[in-house]
Design an enzyme around this catalytic site. Structure first.
Site, PDB file in Angstrom:
ATOM      1  N   ARG A  48       0.802  -1.229   0.000  1.00 55.34           N
ATOM      2  CA  ARG A  48       0.000   0.000   0.000  1.00 55.34           C
ATOM      3  C   ARG A  48       0.838   1.285   0.000  1.00 55.34           C
ATOM      4  O   ARG A  48       0.611   2.179  -0.813  1.00 55.34           O
ATOM      5  CB  ARG A  48      -0.946   0.032   1.217  1.00 55.34           C
ATOM      6  N   THR A  49       1.788   1.377   0.919  1.00 58.89           N
ATOM      7  CA  THR A  49       2.511   2.650   1.052  1.00 58.89           C
ATOM      8  C   THR A  49       3.295   2.941  -0.220  1.00 58.89           C
ATOM      9  O   THR A  49       3.202   4.016  -0.804  1.00 58.89           O
ATOM     10  CB  THR A  49       3.443   2.603   2.282  1.00 58.89           C
ATOM     11  N   LYS A  77      26.828  -4.219  -2.058  1.00 61.19           N
ATOM     12  CA  LYS A  77      28.301  -4.131  -1.960  1.00 61.19           C
ATOM     13  C   LYS A  77      28.718  -3.547  -0.625  1.00 61.19           C
ATOM     14  O   LYS A  77      29.893  -3.240  -0.429  1.00 61.19           O
ATOM     15  CB  LYS A  77      28.826  -3.230  -3.087  1.00 61.19           C
ATOM     16  N   ARG A  98      11.176   3.934   3.445  1.00 66.62           N
ATOM     17  CA  ARG A  98      10.777   2.973   4.493  1.00 66.62           C
ATOM     18  C   ARG A  98      12.002   2.164   4.863  1.00 66.62           C
ATOM     19  O   ARG A  98      12.746   1.717   3.979  1.00 66.62           O
ATOM     20  CB  ARG A  98       9.665   2.055   4.003  1.00 66.62           C
ATOM     21  N   HIS A 126       4.710   5.691  11.520  1.00 68.48           N
ATOM     22  CA  HIS A 126       4.253   5.574  10.138  1.00 68.48           C
ATOM     23  C   HIS A 126       3.304   6.752   9.901  1.00 68.48           C
ATOM     24  O   HIS A 126       2.090   6.586   9.818  1.00 68.48           O
ATOM     25  CB  HIS A 126       3.534   4.229   9.962  1.00 68.48           C
TER      26      HIS A 126
HETATM   27  N1   CP Z   1      -0.452   0.039   5.543  1.00 63.73           N
HETATM   28  C1   CP Z   1       0.783  -0.275   5.111  1.00 63.73           C
HETATM   29  O1   CP Z   1       1.785   0.337   5.497  1.00 63.73           O
HETATM   30  O2   CP Z   1       0.804  -1.304   4.217  1.00 63.73           O
HETATM   31  P1   CP Z   1       2.081  -1.784   3.416  1.00 63.73           P
HETATM   32  O3   CP Z   1       3.025  -2.411   4.422  1.00 63.73           O
HETATM   33  O4   CP Z   1       1.559  -2.756   2.414  1.00 63.73           O
HETATM   34  O5   CP Z   1       2.721  -0.579   2.800  1.00 63.73           O
END
Ligand code: CP
Length: 340
Positions: A48-49, A77, A98, A126
Protein backbone atom coordinates in the site's frame (compact mmCIF):
# COMPACT_ATOMS: atom_id res chain seq x y z
CA UNK A 1 4.93 22.68 4.81
CA UNK A 2 6.95 20.62 7.27
CA UNK A 3 8.54 17.37 6.17
CA UNK A 4 6.55 14.30 7.21
CA UNK A 5 9.08 12.54 9.43
CA UNK A 6 7.23 11.86 12.68
CA UNK A 7 3.97 13.02 14.26
CA UNK A 8 6.14 14.96 16.66
CA UNK A 9 6.92 17.61 14.06
CA UNK A 10 3.34 18.07 12.81
CA UNK A 11 0.83 20.21 14.67
CA UNK A 12 -2.97 20.14 14.44
CA UNK A 13 -3.01 22.92 11.84
CA UNK A 14 -0.53 21.05 9.58
CA UNK A 15 -2.70 17.93 9.81
CA UNK A 16 -5.90 19.81 8.92
CA UNK A 17 -4.19 21.50 5.94
CA UNK A 18 -3.04 18.12 4.56
CA UNK A 19 -6.52 16.59 4.99
CA UNK A 20 -8.27 19.60 3.41
CA UNK A 21 -5.94 19.47 0.42
CA UNK A 22 -6.61 15.71 0.11
CA UNK A 23 -10.38 16.42 0.01
CA UNK A 24 -9.79 18.99 -2.74
CA UNK A 25 -7.77 16.41 -4.70
CA UNK A 26 -10.42 13.72 -4.22
CA UNK A 27 -12.96 16.14 -5.69
CA UNK A 28 -10.79 16.57 -8.80
CA UNK A 29 -8.65 19.58 -7.86
CA UNK A 30 -4.90 19.90 -7.53
CA UNK A 31 -1.89 21.06 -9.54
CA UNK A 32 0.34 18.87 -11.76
CA UNK A 33 4.10 18.36 -11.37
CA UNK A 34 5.20 16.97 -14.75
CA UNK A 35 8.84 18.01 -14.31
CA UNK A 36 9.31 16.38 -10.90
CA UNK A 37 10.76 12.97 -9.98
CA UNK A 38 10.05 11.08 -6.74
CA UNK A 39 12.33 8.38 -5.33
CA UNK A 40 10.50 5.48 -3.69
CA UNK A 41 13.08 3.84 -1.41
CA UNK A 42 11.76 0.78 0.38
CA UNK A 43 14.22 -1.27 2.45
CA UNK A 44 11.22 -3.26 3.82
CA UNK A 45 8.31 -4.90 1.97
CA UNK A 46 5.26 -2.78 1.15
CA UNK A 47 2.18 -2.94 -1.04
CA UNK A 48 0.00 0.00 0.00
CA UNK A 49 2.51 2.65 1.05
CA UNK A 50 4.90 2.15 -1.84
CA UNK A 51 2.34 1.67 -4.58
CA UNK A 52 -0.06 4.37 -3.43
CA UNK A 53 2.84 6.85 -3.28
CA UNK A 54 3.85 5.82 -6.80
CA UNK A 55 0.25 6.02 -7.99
CA UNK A 56 -0.09 9.45 -6.33
CA UNK A 57 3.04 10.75 -8.09
CA UNK A 58 1.83 9.49 -11.48
CA UNK A 59 -1.59 11.08 -10.89
CA UNK A 60 0.20 14.36 -10.20
CA UNK A 61 1.88 14.00 -13.60
CA UNK A 62 5.33 13.28 -12.12
CA UNK A 63 7.79 10.42 -12.52
CA UNK A 64 9.20 7.84 -10.11
CA UNK A 65 12.45 5.93 -9.64
CA UNK A 66 12.56 3.03 -7.19
CA UNK A 67 15.16 1.40 -5.00
CA UNK A 68 14.59 -1.49 -2.62
CA UNK A 69 16.56 -3.48 -0.06
CA UNK A 70 16.55 -6.72 -2.07
CA UNK A 71 17.26 -5.08 -5.42
CA UNK A 72 20.25 -4.97 -7.73
CA UNK A 73 21.85 -1.92 -6.13
CA UNK A 74 25.03 -1.03 -4.25
CA UNK A 75 23.63 -1.84 -0.78
CA UNK A 76 24.71 -5.37 -1.77
CA UNK A 77 28.30 -4.13 -1.96
CA UNK A 78 28.07 -2.84 1.60
CA UNK A 79 27.09 0.77 0.88
CA UNK A 80 25.43 2.42 3.89
CA UNK A 81 21.79 3.53 3.99
CA UNK A 82 22.98 7.13 4.54
CA UNK A 83 25.14 7.12 1.40
CA UNK A 84 22.33 5.50 -0.58
CA UNK A 85 19.86 8.20 0.51
CA UNK A 86 22.36 10.98 -0.19
CA UNK A 87 22.82 9.67 -3.74
CA UNK A 88 19.08 9.34 -4.38
CA UNK A 89 18.70 12.91 -3.12
CA UNK A 90 20.89 14.02 -6.04
CA UNK A 91 18.71 12.31 -8.65
CA UNK A 92 15.20 13.25 -7.52
CA UNK A 93 13.04 16.11 -6.23
CA UNK A 94 11.25 14.37 -3.34
CA UNK A 95 11.89 11.13 -1.48
CA UNK A 96 9.78 8.59 0.42
CA UNK A 97 11.72 6.09 2.51
CA UNK A 98 10.78 2.97 4.49
CA UNK A 99 13.36 1.24 6.64
CA UNK A 100 13.60 -1.35 9.44
CA UNK A 101 15.76 1.16 11.38
CA UNK A 102 14.20 3.88 13.52
CA UNK A 103 15.04 7.43 12.49
CA UNK A 104 16.10 6.59 8.91
CA UNK A 105 13.87 9.24 7.30
CA UNK A 106 15.16 11.85 9.76
CA UNK A 107 18.70 10.84 8.87
CA UNK A 108 17.81 11.23 5.20
CA UNK A 109 16.33 14.65 5.79
CA UNK A 110 19.52 15.73 7.49
CA UNK A 111 21.77 14.85 4.54
CA UNK A 112 19.69 15.61 1.42
CA UNK A 113 18.39 18.92 0.11
CA UNK A 114 15.02 17.62 -1.09
CA UNK A 115 11.85 16.95 1.00
CA UNK A 116 11.82 13.57 2.77
CA UNK A 117 8.74 11.57 3.76
CA UNK A 118 8.83 8.75 6.31
CA UNK A 119 7.09 5.68 4.83
CA UNK A 120 7.58 3.76 8.13
CA UNK A 121 10.71 3.40 10.27
CA UNK A 122 11.02 0.14 12.21
CA UNK A 123 8.51 0.00 15.04
CA UNK A 124 8.74 3.74 15.55
CA UNK A 125 6.28 5.67 13.34
CA UNK A 126 4.25 5.57 10.14
CA UNK A 127 3.01 9.15 9.86
CA UNK A 128 1.48 9.05 6.36
CA UNK A 129 -0.59 6.01 7.41
CA UNK A 130 -1.89 8.08 10.31
CA UNK A 131 -2.80 10.96 8.02
CA UNK A 132 -4.85 8.65 5.81
CA UNK A 133 -6.40 7.07 8.93
CA UNK A 134 -7.44 10.53 10.12
CA UNK A 135 -8.77 11.40 6.66
CA UNK A 136 -10.89 8.22 6.69
CA UNK A 137 -12.16 8.87 10.23
CA UNK A 138 -13.06 12.51 9.45
CA UNK A 139 -14.88 11.48 6.28
CA UNK A 140 -16.91 8.87 8.18
CA UNK A 141 -17.53 10.59 11.51
CA UNK A 142 -17.27 14.24 10.48
CA UNK A 143 -14.80 15.00 13.28
CA UNK A 144 -11.42 14.16 14.81
CA UNK A 145 -12.30 15.01 18.40
CA UNK A 146 -14.51 13.44 21.10
CA UNK A 147 -13.93 9.93 19.77
CA UNK A 148 -13.48 6.71 21.72
CA UNK A 149 -10.85 4.70 19.88
CA UNK A 150 -9.76 1.12 20.71
CA UNK A 151 -6.40 0.03 19.28
CA UNK A 152 -6.08 -3.73 19.36
CA UNK A 153 -3.32 -6.30 18.88
CA UNK A 154 0.40 -5.68 18.56
CA UNK A 155 0.76 -2.28 20.18
CA UNK A 156 4.43 -2.80 21.00
CA UNK A 157 5.79 -3.08 17.46
CA UNK A 158 2.83 -1.62 15.54
CA UNK A 159 4.17 1.73 14.33
CA UNK A 160 0.79 2.76 12.87
CA UNK A 161 -0.66 2.82 16.39
CA UNK A 162 2.24 4.83 17.80
CA UNK A 163 1.64 7.54 15.21
CA UNK A 164 -2.17 7.39 15.44
CA UNK A 165 -2.39 7.92 19.20
CA UNK A 166 0.08 10.77 19.01
CA UNK A 167 -2.18 12.39 16.41
CA UNK A 168 -5.39 11.77 18.41
CA UNK A 169 -3.64 13.41 21.35
CA UNK A 170 -3.57 16.68 19.39
CA UNK A 171 -7.39 16.85 19.25
CA UNK A 172 -9.78 17.49 22.19
CA UNK A 173 -11.84 14.91 24.07
CA UNK A 174 -10.48 11.72 22.53
CA UNK A 175 -10.12 8.57 24.64
CA UNK A 176 -7.97 5.58 23.70
CA UNK A 177 -8.34 1.97 24.87
CA UNK A 178 -5.10 0.01 24.47
CA UNK A 179 -6.17 -3.63 24.06
CA UNK A 180 -3.32 -6.16 24.05
CA UNK A 181 -1.65 -8.89 26.10
CA UNK A 182 1.28 -7.64 28.17
CA UNK A 183 3.87 -8.94 25.67
CA UNK A 184 2.44 -6.64 22.99
CA UNK A 185 1.30 -3.71 25.16
CA UNK A 186 1.90 -0.10 24.17
CA UNK A 187 5.40 1.04 25.22
CA UNK A 188 5.77 3.56 28.02
CA UNK A 189 7.73 5.94 25.78
CA UNK A 190 4.53 6.30 23.71
CA UNK A 191 2.09 6.76 26.63
CA UNK A 192 4.50 9.19 28.32
CA UNK A 193 3.78 11.63 25.47
CA UNK A 194 -0.03 11.45 25.89
CA UNK A 195 -2.27 13.94 27.64
CA UNK A 196 -5.52 12.31 26.47
CA UNK A 197 -7.48 9.86 28.64
CA UNK A 198 -6.52 6.22 28.10
CA UNK A 199 -7.17 2.76 29.53
CA UNK A 200 -5.12 -0.42 29.28
CA UNK A 201 -6.89 -3.78 29.08
CA UNK A 202 -6.61 -7.30 27.64
CA UNK A 203 -10.37 -7.66 27.31
CA UNK A 204 -11.87 -6.35 24.06
CA UNK A 205 -15.45 -7.53 24.75
CA UNK A 206 -15.53 -5.52 27.97
CA UNK A 207 -14.96 -2.15 26.28
CA UNK A 208 -16.12 -2.59 22.67
CA UNK A 209 -19.63 -1.24 23.40
CA UNK A 210 -18.12 2.14 24.21
CA UNK A 211 -16.05 2.43 21.05
CA UNK A 212 -16.52 4.63 17.92
CA UNK A 213 -13.38 3.41 16.11
CA UNK A 214 -12.02 -0.12 16.42
CA UNK A 215 -8.46 -0.09 15.03
CA UNK A 216 -7.16 -3.64 14.53
CA UNK A 217 -3.50 -4.49 13.93
CA UNK A 218 -1.54 -7.52 12.80
CA UNK A 219 1.15 -9.14 14.95
CA UNK A 220 4.46 -7.85 13.55
CA UNK A 221 6.12 -11.28 13.76
CA UNK A 222 9.21 -10.03 11.94
CA UNK A 223 10.01 -7.64 14.83
CA UNK A 224 9.56 -10.00 17.82
CA UNK A 225 12.81 -10.80 19.63
CA UNK A 226 11.18 -13.57 21.74
CA UNK A 227 9.43 -16.02 19.40
CA UNK A 228 7.66 -17.64 22.44
CA UNK A 229 5.67 -14.43 22.83
CA UNK A 230 4.30 -14.81 19.30
CA UNK A 231 2.80 -18.19 20.25
CA UNK A 232 1.01 -16.69 23.26
CA UNK A 233 -0.31 -13.68 21.36
CA UNK A 234 -1.23 -15.22 18.01
CA UNK A 235 -4.96 -15.55 17.44
CA UNK A 236 -5.85 -13.68 20.64
CA UNK A 237 -7.83 -10.97 18.88
CA UNK A 238 -9.79 -12.19 15.88
CA UNK A 239 -13.01 -10.38 15.12
CA UNK A 240 -15.92 -11.45 12.92
CA UNK A 241 -19.55 -10.36 12.43
CA UNK A 242 -20.38 -11.40 16.03
CA UNK A 243 -18.58 -8.29 17.28
CA UNK A 244 -21.34 -6.12 15.77
CA UNK A 245 -23.87 -7.63 18.23
CA UNK A 246 -22.08 -6.00 21.16
CA UNK A 247 -20.73 -2.82 19.51
CA UNK A 248 -22.34 0.53 18.68
CA UNK A 249 -24.30 0.19 15.43
CA UNK A 250 -22.06 2.71 13.66
CA UNK A 251 -18.72 1.54 15.08
CA UNK A 252 -16.11 1.83 12.32
CA UNK A 253 -13.50 -0.89 11.89
CA UNK A 254 -10.09 0.22 10.63
CA UNK A 255 -6.88 -1.68 9.88
CA UNK A 256 -3.82 -0.36 8.09
CA UNK A 257 -3.52 -3.73 6.28
CA UNK A 258 -2.03 -6.16 5.46
CA UNK A 259 -4.31 -8.29 7.65
CA UNK A 260 -3.40 -11.87 8.49
CA UNK A 261 -6.35 -13.34 10.42
CA UNK A 262 -7.43 -10.49 12.72
CA UNK A 263 -10.57 -9.58 10.74
CA UNK A 264 -12.81 -12.27 9.26
CA UNK A 265 -13.78 -11.64 5.65
CA UNK A 266 -17.47 -11.84 6.67
CA UNK A 267 -17.05 -8.25 7.97
CA UNK A 268 -15.75 -6.92 4.63
CA UNK A 269 -19.16 -6.11 3.13
CA UNK A 270 -20.58 -4.47 6.25
CA UNK A 271 -20.84 -0.66 6.40
CA UNK A 272 -18.59 -0.82 9.48
CA UNK A 273 -15.55 -2.04 7.52
CA UNK A 274 -13.39 0.90 6.38
CA UNK A 275 -10.02 -0.81 5.80
CA UNK A 276 -10.17 -0.80 2.01
CA UNK A 277 -11.48 2.79 2.09
CA UNK A 278 -8.32 3.61 4.04
CA UNK A 279 -6.17 1.99 1.33
CA UNK A 280 -7.94 4.08 -1.34
CA UNK A 281 -7.81 7.30 0.67
CA UNK A 282 -4.05 6.78 0.85
CA UNK A 283 -3.78 8.00 -2.73
CA UNK A 284 -5.51 11.36 -2.08
CA UNK A 285 -3.61 11.95 1.14
CA UNK A 286 -0.26 11.09 -0.44
CA UNK A 287 -1.01 13.30 -3.46
CA UNK A 288 -1.74 16.07 -0.97
CA UNK A 289 1.54 15.49 0.91
CA UNK A 290 3.68 15.33 -2.24
CA UNK A 291 2.15 18.45 -3.77
CA UNK A 292 2.39 20.49 -0.56
CA UNK A 293 6.04 19.52 -0.06
CA UNK A 294 6.93 20.24 -3.69
CA UNK A 295 5.46 23.72 -3.32
CA UNK A 296 7.44 24.59 -0.19
CA UNK A 297 9.18 22.58 2.50
CA UNK A 298 10.79 23.21 5.83
CA UNK A 299 13.60 21.05 7.16
CA UNK A 300 13.42 20.15 10.86
CA UNK A 301 15.97 21.74 13.18
CA UNK A 302 19.26 19.86 13.42
CA UNK A 303 20.63 21.45 16.56
CA UNK A 304 21.05 18.37 18.78
CA UNK A 305 24.13 17.81 20.88
CA UNK A 306 26.58 14.87 20.79
CA UNK A 307 25.02 11.67 22.15
CA UNK A 308 25.43 7.94 21.59
CA UNK A 309 21.98 6.34 21.29
CA UNK A 310 21.74 2.86 22.91
CA UNK A 311 18.71 1.74 20.87
CA UNK A 312 20.04 -1.08 18.68
CA UNK A 313 17.31 -0.40 16.11
CA UNK A 314 18.18 3.28 15.77
CA UNK A 315 19.84 4.30 12.50
CA UNK A 316 22.49 6.20 14.50
CA UNK A 317 23.44 2.97 16.34
CA UNK A 318 23.44 0.84 13.16
CA UNK A 319 25.56 3.33 11.18
CA UNK A 320 27.75 4.44 14.12
CA UNK A 321 26.78 8.07 13.54
CA UNK A 322 28.01 10.67 15.97
CA UNK A 323 24.45 10.87 17.30
CA UNK A 324 22.63 13.81 18.82
CA UNK A 325 19.91 14.46 21.35
CA UNK A 326 17.08 16.92 21.63
CA UNK A 327 15.54 17.95 24.96
CA UNK A 328 17.63 18.81 27.99
CA UNK A 329 20.38 17.12 30.07
CA UNK A 330 17.86 15.36 32.36
CA UNK A 331 15.52 14.33 29.53
CA UNK A 332 17.69 13.37 26.59
CA UNK A 333 15.72 12.21 23.54
CA UNK A 334 17.57 10.79 20.54
CA UNK A 335 17.11 13.14 17.57
CA UNK A 336 16.75 10.15 15.20
CA UNK A 337 14.59 7.51 16.92
CA UNK A 338 13.01 9.90 19.49
CA UNK A 339 13.52 7.41 22.34
CA UNK A 340 14.72 8.53 25.79
N1 CP B 1 -0.45 0.04 5.54
C1 CP B 1 0.78 -0.27 5.11
O1 CP B 1 1.79 0.34 5.50
O2 CP B 1 0.80 -1.30 4.22
P1 CP B 1 2.08 -1.78 3.42
O3 CP B 1 3.03 -2.41 4.42
O4 CP B 1 1.56 -2.76 2.41
O5 CP B 1 2.72 -0.58 2.80
Amino acid sequence: MKEILTLNNLDKEDIIKILDKASEIEEGGGKKYADKIMSAIFFEPSTRTKLSFISAMYRLGGKVIELDGGGNNSLKKGESISDTLKTMGLYTDIMVVRSPYEGTAKRGSEIVDIPVINGGDGSNQHPTQTLLDLYTIRKEKGRLDNLNVAVVGDLKYGRTVHSLVEALNKFKGNKVYFVAPKEMMIPKYVTDKLKLEYEITENLEEIVGDVDILYMTRIQEERFENKEHIKRCKGKYIIDKEILKISKKDMSILHSLPRVDEIHTNLDDTPNALYFDQAKNGIYVRESIISMLLEKNEKPKYDGKGYECKNKKCISYIEKLEGKYIGNESNKICFYCEKK
